[in-house]
Scaffold this active site. Structure first.
Site, PDB file in Angstrom:
ATOM      1  CG  ASN A 256       8.308   5.941  -6.254  1.00 56.18           C
ATOM      2  OD1 ASN A 256       7.532   6.788  -6.165  1.00 56.18           O
ATOM      3  ND2 ASN A 256       8.225   4.736  -6.186  1.00 56.18           N
TER       4      ASN A 256
ATOM      5  NE  ARG B 216       4.579   4.924  -8.418  1.00 53.39           N
ATOM      6  CZ  ARG B 216       3.862   5.432  -7.270  1.00 53.39           C
ATOM      7  NH1 ARG B 216       4.579   6.384  -6.502  1.00 53.39           N
ATOM      8  NH2 ARG B 216       2.692   5.114  -7.064  1.00 53.39           N
TER       9      ARG B 216
ATOM     10  CG  HIS C  57      -0.891   0.415  -6.231  1.00 52.57           C
ATOM     11  ND1 HIS C  57      -2.056   0.269  -5.453  1.00 52.57           N
ATOM     12  CD2 HIS C  57      -0.129   1.322  -5.447  1.00 52.57           C
ATOM     13  CE1 HIS C  57      -1.603   0.717  -4.313  1.00 52.57           C
ATOM     14  NE2 HIS C  57      -0.514   1.639  -4.383  1.00 52.57           N
TER      15      HIS C  57
ATOM     16  NE  ARG D 233      -4.525   7.086  -0.284  1.00 55.29           N
ATOM     17  CZ  ARG D 233      -3.539   6.242  -0.864  1.00 55.29           C
ATOM     18  NH1 ARG D 233      -3.949   5.190  -1.486  1.00 55.29           N
ATOM     19  NH2 ARG D 233      -2.421   6.947  -0.998  1.00 55.29           N
TER      20      ARG D 233
ATOM     21  CD  GLU E 119       5.270   0.426  -6.859  1.00 52.79           C
ATOM     22  OE1 GLU E 119       5.516   0.393  -5.610  1.00 52.79           O
ATOM     23  OE2 GLU E 119       4.247   0.968  -7.382  1.00 52.79           O
TER      24      GLU E 119
END
Ligand code: AMP
Length: 406
Positions: free
Chosen positions: A7, A95, A184, A245, A388
């Site tokens: 990832n 990913r 996500h 963010r 994940e």
């Protein structure tokens, strides 16, 4: 079967080695601060004799290539007994952040898929290039392995058009692919599957709201097991207040920054992506630090937490309305799994919607799936650890199985 999951983030590489179908995690770690003067690597592994080893080291990594080669070094370290040669890895699962409208499922990577991921770089300029680099280097290190791509946007490809279209002229969508993609997806899908398993109900019968609160934050409304709406948009900048963010903002603020404050596009981009969110409000993107400062009476920290949890609450209300009924709300990722305070404040005042957190259950610390609602809460509230990398390994494994039986 040994599956390596890679990832590559915007300055880090997470990696895990699994044995499937047992889902045993043999090795897990991170290479951090790629491209910076001081980098680091840490990992944990279990040797074939059951010994647990934990290592942490400072080392500078000039690029992803050097980081990936360092990971390979660990994988092949003789005393760990994980791998003897590159052929021991049958599958590498990658990913990939942006799959655009092209990819709604994981795929086996070939030249055409590589070109398509490359073509999506303008939609994810910070993320798809490191993902591509990870794939290319992994081809070199494990030439015999099957390389699979699992896309972070794929789960959201079921959004209805009224949720994914923006109210701007058609050609921006038709010619320039401007629409909501969401991110996500692997995490939202994984915790939804875990919830279905835990609740012993088929996923396709469930209406869920998944709340992923990490450094990046997003929420998804899941209708009958499928993503129906999600808070990130064309990019990961939309929606909730995040570590750095801004989340939702009136686009006119951008014109104002440009015209009135004479900021360049790059400066605005940098401000909204890297200098905003919790960092912009409270000078830190570590929620633990902000929670601590609020407890010490600091107003700035208090205000940051108010904005953060109010935005989550607004989305809970919006997604309740979008779904019509909600079986469970699921909190996950660094903050979602570990902060009772954030969970409690995000759900406070929603009693009339049947959302009632139990303070004692909410405060309890465990690392497994748990329910934190009161007995009379119509909506279940679950805390589910995300994984994940395991989700990617599972997807890659399933893909290999279906390919073999084709
Ligand atoms: P992730 O991106 O999923 O690794 O999550 C990172 C975020 O989780 C950071 O903002 C951390 O401050 C936050 N976090 C981790 N543990 C806790 C905790 N116990 N309480 C509040 N926030 C936490």
């Amino acid at each position: 079967m040994k599956i390596l999951v890679i990832n590559t983030g915007s300055s880090s590489i997470k990696f895990k080695l699994f044995e499937l179908p047992q889902e045993q995690e043999l090795l897990g770690g991170t290479v951090e601060k790629i491209g910076e003067k001081k980098g680091s690597m840490r990992y944990m592994l279990t040797t074939p004799t059951g010994e647990k080893i934990e290592e942490q080291m400072e080392e500078a990594f000039t690029d992803y290539r050097s980081g990936l080669h360092k990971i390979a070094e660990v994988l092949f370290k003789r005393e760990y007994g994980l791998l003897n040669n590159p052929e021991d890895i049958q599958v590498v699962g990658h990913r990939v952040v942006h799959g655009g409208e092209r990819f709604s499922q994981p795929v086996r990577i070939n030249d055409q898929v590589l070109q398509q991921i490359e073509a999506l770089v303008p939609l994810a300029p910070l993320h798809n290039p490191p993902n591509l680099e990870g794939i290319k280097v992994s081809y070199e290190i494990f030439p015999a392995a099957q390389q699979m791509a699992v896309f972070d946007t794929a789960f959201h490809q079921t959004l209805p058009s009224f949720a994914y279209r923006y109210a701007i002229p058609h050609h921006f969508y038709e010619k320039h692919q401007v629409r909501v993609y969401g991110m996500h997806g692997t995490s939202h899908q994984y915790v939804a599957q875990q919830a279905a398993h835990y609740l012993e109900r088929p996923l396709q019968n469930l209406h869920l709201i998944t709340v992923h609160l990490g450094n990046g934050c997003s929420m998804t409304a899941i209708k009958e097991g499928k993503s129906f709406d999600t808070s990130m948009g064309f990019s990961p900048l939309a929606g909730l207040v995040m570590g750095t963010r801004s989340g939702d903002i009136d686009p006119a603020v951008i014109f104002y920054m440009g015209r009135r404050l004479q900021m360049s596009m790059d400066e605005i981009d940098q401000t909204l992506n890297k200098q905003s969110g919790l960092k912009g409000l409270a000078h830190s993107n570590d929620l633990r630090d902000i929670i601590q400062r609020e407890a010490e009476g600091e107003q700035e920290a208090k205000q940051a937490l108010e904005l953060y949890t109010y935005r989550i609450k607004k989305y809970l209300g919006a997604y309740y309305a979008a779904l019509g009924k909600v079986d469970a709300i699921i909190f996950t990722a660094g903050v979602g799994e570990n902060s009772p305070l954030i969970r409690a404040r995000s759900c406070a005042g929603l009693e009339r919607l049947g959302i009632l957190i139990d303070p004692a259950k909410n405060a309890a610390k465990t690392t497994t799936i748990r329910e934190i609602q009161q007995p009379n809460s119509a909506v279940k509230i679950l805390v589910i650890p995300t994984n994940e990398e395991l989700a990617i390994a599972r997807e890659a494994y399933e893909l290999v199985q279906t390919k073999q039986s084709d």
